[in-house]
Design a protein around this motif. Sequence first.
Motif, PDB file in Angstrom:
ATOM      1  N   THR A  57      42.576  99.194  64.797  1.00 27.70           N
ATOM      2  CA  THR A  57      42.299  99.369  66.213  1.00 27.70           C
ATOM      3  C   THR A  57      41.970  98.016  66.824  1.00 27.70           C
ATOM      4  O   THR A  57      41.398  97.138  66.151  1.00 27.70           O
ATOM      5  N   ASP A  58      42.340  97.853  68.069  1.00 25.96           N
ATOM      6  CA  ASP A  58      41.944  96.655  68.802  1.00 25.96           C
ATOM      7  C   ASP A  58      40.865  96.972  69.834  1.00 25.96           C
ATOM      8  O   ASP A  58      40.463  96.098  70.608  1.00 25.96           O
ATOM      9  N   ASN A  59      40.383  98.223  69.820  1.00 24.51           N
ATOM     10  CA  ASN A  59      39.280  98.633  70.688  1.00 24.51           C
ATOM     11  C   ASN A  59      37.972  98.430  69.913  1.00 24.51           C
ATOM     12  O   ASN A  59      37.321  99.370  69.466  1.00 24.51           O
ATOM     13  N   ALA A  60      37.633  97.178  69.717  1.00 22.56           N
ATOM     14  CA  ALA A  60      36.449  96.832  68.930  1.00 22.56           C
ATOM     15  C   ALA A  60      35.775  95.621  69.571  1.00 22.56           C
ATOM     16  O   ALA A  60      36.456  94.710  70.058  1.00 22.56           O
ATOM     17  N   TYR A  61      34.446  95.615  69.500  1.00 29.50           N
ATOM     18  CA  TYR A  61      33.692  94.570  70.174  1.00 29.50           C
ATOM     19  C   TYR A  61      32.475  94.198  69.335  1.00 29.50           C
ATOM     20  O   TYR A  61      31.913  95.027  68.615  1.00 29.50           O
ATOM     21  N   VAL A  62      32.071  92.960  69.449  1.00 29.30           N
ATOM     22  CA  VAL A  62      30.898  92.463  68.733  1.00 29.30           C
ATOM     23  C   VAL A  62      29.636  93.015  69.405  1.00 29.30           C
ATOM     24  O   VAL A  62      29.518  93.010  70.631  1.00 29.30           O
ATOM     25  N   ALA A  63      28.711  93.494  68.595  1.00 26.28           N
ATOM     26  CA  ALA A  63      27.435  94.019  69.089  1.00 26.28           C
ATOM     27  C   ALA A  63      26.308  93.386  68.287  1.00 26.28           C
ATOM     28  O   ALA A  63      26.514  92.858  67.188  1.00 26.28           O
ATOM     29  N   GLY A  64      25.113  93.439  68.832  1.00 24.25           N
ATOM     30  CA  GLY A  64      23.950  92.868  68.156  1.00 24.25           C
ATOM     31  C   GLY A  64      22.671  93.343  68.792  1.00 24.25           C
ATOM     32  O   GLY A  64      22.666  94.088  69.784  1.00 24.25           O
ATOM     33  N   ASN A  65      21.561  92.901  68.230  1.00 26.00           N
ATOM     34  CA  ASN A  65      20.244  93.248  68.759  1.00 26.00           C
ATOM     35  C   ASN A  65      19.923  92.330  69.934  1.00 26.00           C
ATOM     36  O   ASN A  65      19.672  91.138  69.754  1.00 26.00           O
ATOM     37  N   VAL A  66      19.955  92.904  71.123  1.00 26.87           N
ATOM     38  CA  VAL A  66      19.628  92.160  72.344  1.00 26.87           C
ATOM     39  C   VAL A  66      18.182  92.518  72.698  1.00 26.87           C
ATOM     40  O   VAL A  66      17.907  93.579  73.252  1.00 26.87           O
ATOM     41  N   VAL A  67      17.257  91.623  72.361  1.00 24.24           N
ATOM     42  CA  VAL A  67      15.826  91.894  72.496  1.00 24.24           C
ATOM     43  C   VAL A  67      15.328  91.345  73.829  1.00 24.24           C
ATOM     44  O   VAL A  67      15.433  90.143  74.093  1.00 24.24           O
ATOM     45  N   GLN A  68      14.804  92.233  74.663  1.00 28.57           N
ATOM     46  CA  GLN A  68      14.245  91.801  75.941  1.00 28.57           C
ATOM     47  C   GLN A  68      12.843  91.229  75.738  1.00 28.57           C
ATOM     48  O   GLN A  68      12.038  91.796  75.001  1.00 28.57           O
ATOM     49  N   ILE A  69      12.581  90.125  76.401  1.00 29.61           N
ATOM     50  CA  ILE A  69      11.250  89.521  76.388  1.00 29.61           C
ATOM     51  C   ILE A  69      10.535  89.991  77.649  1.00 29.61           C
ATOM     52  O   ILE A  69      10.913  89.640  78.765  1.00 29.61           O
ATOM     53  N   THR A  70       9.512  90.813  77.459  1.00 30.51           N
ATOM     54  CA  THR A  70       8.768  91.379  78.578  1.00 30.51           C
ATOM     55  C   THR A  70       7.279  91.127  78.371  1.00 30.51           C
ATOM     56  O   THR A  70       6.783  91.233  77.244  1.00 30.51           O
ATOM     57  N   PRO A  71       6.541  90.784  79.423  1.00 36.56           N
ATOM     58  CA  PRO A  71       5.099  90.554  79.270  1.00 36.56           C
ATOM     59  C   PRO A  71       4.339  91.859  79.063  1.00 36.56           C
ATOM     60  O   PRO A  71       4.715  92.895  79.603  1.00 36.56           O
ATOM     61  N   GLN A  72       3.284  91.793  78.271  1.00 33.78           N
ATOM     62  CA  GLN A  72       2.419  92.951  78.067  1.00 33.78           C
ATOM     63  C   GLN A  72       1.304  93.023  79.101  1.00 33.78           C
ATOM     64  O   GLN A  72       0.644  94.055  79.220  1.00 33.78           O
ATOM     65  N   VAL A  73       1.085  91.927  79.817  1.00 34.66           N
ATOM     66  CA  VAL A  73       0.107  91.890  80.899  1.00 34.66           C
ATOM     67  C   VAL A  73       0.753  91.191  82.086  1.00 34.66           C
ATOM     68  O   VAL A  73       1.707  90.429  81.937  1.00 34.66           O
ATOM     69  N   GLY A  74       0.251  91.463  83.277  1.00 36.21           N
ATOM     70  CA  GLY A  74       0.760  90.796  84.462  1.00 36.21           C
ATOM     71  C   GLY A  74       0.146  89.418  84.637  1.00 36.21           C
ATOM     72  O   GLY A  74      -0.923  89.120  84.088  1.00 36.21           O
ATOM     73  N   GLY A  75       0.812  88.570  85.415  1.00 39.14           N
ATOM     74  CA  GLY A  75       0.280  87.233  85.655  1.00 39.14           C
ATOM     75  C   GLY A  75       1.289  86.354  86.371  1.00 39.14           C
ATOM     76  O   GLY A  75       2.416  86.772  86.660  1.00 39.14           O
ATOM     77  N   THR A  76       0.866  85.122  86.626  1.00 43.16           N
ATOM     78  CA  THR A  76       1.704  84.143  87.295  1.00 43.16           C
ATOM     79  C   THR A  76       2.285  83.187  86.266  1.00 43.16           C
ATOM     80  O   THR A  76       1.548  82.660  85.418  1.00 43.16           O
ATOM     81  N   VAL A  77       3.576  82.947  86.324  1.00 44.31           N
ATOM     82  CA  VAL A  77       4.258  82.083  85.358  1.00 44.31           C
ATOM     83  C   VAL A  77       3.888  80.634  85.649  1.00 44.31           C
ATOM     84  O   VAL A  77       4.082  80.136  86.762  1.00 44.31           O
ATOM     85  N   VAL A  78       3.351  79.952  84.623  1.00 47.52           N
ATOM     86  CA  VAL A  78       2.988  78.542  84.777  1.00 47.52           C
ATOM     87  C   VAL A  78       3.856  77.625  83.929  1.00 47.52           C
ATOM     88  O   VAL A  78       3.846  76.407  84.130  1.00 47.52           O
ATOM     89  N   ALA A  79       4.615  78.184  82.980  1.00 45.56           N
ATOM     90  CA  ALA A  79       5.486  77.353  82.147  1.00 45.56           C
ATOM     91  C   ALA A  79       6.604  78.211  81.571  1.00 45.56           C
ATOM     92  O   ALA A  79       6.370  79.355  81.153  1.00 45.56           O
ATOM     93  N   ILE A  80       7.821  77.641  81.572  1.00 43.37           N
ATOM     94  CA  ILE A  80       8.986  78.266  80.939  1.00 43.37           C
ATOM     95  C   ILE A  80       9.436  77.326  79.835  1.00 43.37           C
ATOM     96  O   ILE A  80       9.852  76.192  80.105  1.00 43.37           O
ATOM     97  N   LEU A  81       9.345  77.780  78.599  1.00 40.12           N
ATOM     98  CA  LEU A  81       9.538  76.907  77.446  1.00 40.12           C
ATOM     99  C   LEU A  81      10.890  77.086  76.777  1.00 40.12           C
ATOM    100  O   LEU A  81      11.145  76.443  75.757  1.00 40.12           O
ATOM    101  N   ALA A  82      11.752  77.936  77.295  1.00 41.83           N
ATOM    102  CA  ALA A  82      13.084  78.131  76.719  1.00 41.83           C
ATOM    103  C   ALA A  82      14.038  78.523  77.830  1.00 41.83           C
ATOM    104  O   ALA A  82      13.656  79.225  78.771  1.00 41.83           O
ATOM    105  N   ASP A  83      15.285  78.063  77.697  1.00 43.18           N
ATOM    106  CA  ASP A  83      16.299  78.326  78.710  1.00 43.18           C
ATOM    107  C   ASP A  83      17.514  78.974  78.050  1.00 43.18           C
ATOM    108  O   ASP A  83      17.596  79.076  76.815  1.00 43.18           O
TER     109      ASP A  83
END
Length: 411
Positions: A57-83
């Motif tokens: 079959t050519d109806n095939a696609y690569v899949a993987g674990n797409v892990v969302q990064i979500t905060p457990q507490v609310g707050g204001t972002v002061v630094a982004i360390l990865a892009d």
Amino acid sequence: MRRTNPKDETMTDAASSPVANPAGRRRGLTVIAVAVALAAAGWGGWHWFHARHRQSTDNAYVAGNVVQITPQVGGTVVAILADDNDVVKAGQPLVKLDTADAKVALDQAEAQLAQTVREVRALYAGNATLKAQVALREADLARAQADLARAQDDVNRRAPLVASGAVGKEEFQHASAQLAAVKGTLAAAQSAALAAKEQLATAQVMTEGTTVEQHPNVQRAAARVREAALALKRDELPAPMDGHVAKRAVQLGQRVQAGAPLMTVIALDKVWVDANFKEGQLADLRIGQPAELTADVYGSKVNYHGKVAGLGAGTGSAFSLLPAQNATGNWIKIVQRVPVRIALDPAELAEHPLRVGLSMEVTVDTAERGGKTLADAPRAQAVAATGVYETLDREVDERIRRIVRASLALR
């Protein structure tokens, strides 16, 4: 000079032509027939021994674990360390939130814990005081009982002598009044002793069967410290696993709420392929059968090898947001497809990395059909696990023990 007759030349050419030569024509047809027969036999042998055991079959696609990064507490972002496209390791900080409020809450909780430890220590110290009070009240009771016995003896000795006049009536009345007073004192001493024992029992209920460290009040205050410390630690979002960053949506200074997706981390070294085979191709597919794959991104020059890891529990349309209702309206049969997961060779993935969503062509060798079509045993281990959050718990527990020990050292 001899002249040649054109008619004679024409007759000679016709006689030498293969069309006019039956023997040559038969030989040519025989060669063609043999070649066709050999080709058909070769194709039949190839199909019988090889092609009929392969489903593609050519109806095939690569899949993987797409892990969302979500905060457990609310707050204001002061630094982004990865892009986007950055490689990250498990535990590496990705985003930092403002910690001012969390630090204030933690300081308050730690102060309350220290105060609670001192209050519980006071409960244990109060037990010793109450025990001393009980002993004192019991001594008073014993003294009152002795006074009662002495006063009763005085009355008993004077009572027979009153009639003979050896003891005056006034003296006897005085002894009787003394006896009544001692009885009152004894009743008061008994009540005081009983009250002291009840107070001791009440105090012991608050401390019996536990230590200062395990006292419920201390545990409740420690839980508040743990909550505040975890809130402070959760202002820094770590990567739960090794992988590559994708879909960064967070911006500096943004006010984020708990659960809001900020970015995703994808483990490209642990991807798999979801091959959607037609329902007519599933009869011979089994778990564990080998598969060969090619990716459109590399072309046919790169071949991947894998194994069938599992067959889907339903068709794609059955799990769609709006599943088809084939029992209504005019019905047209549509060939359904079932997702089949193909596990890939990690070494080949490392040599030729894939991305989630890439198109693949899959061919499964179904010659060996001794496997199963459905898994028949529960999974023995977790699909995925991370230990980056356990370090937070250990750090908080050590912080609480340090505060309690410091408060107990003031004895």
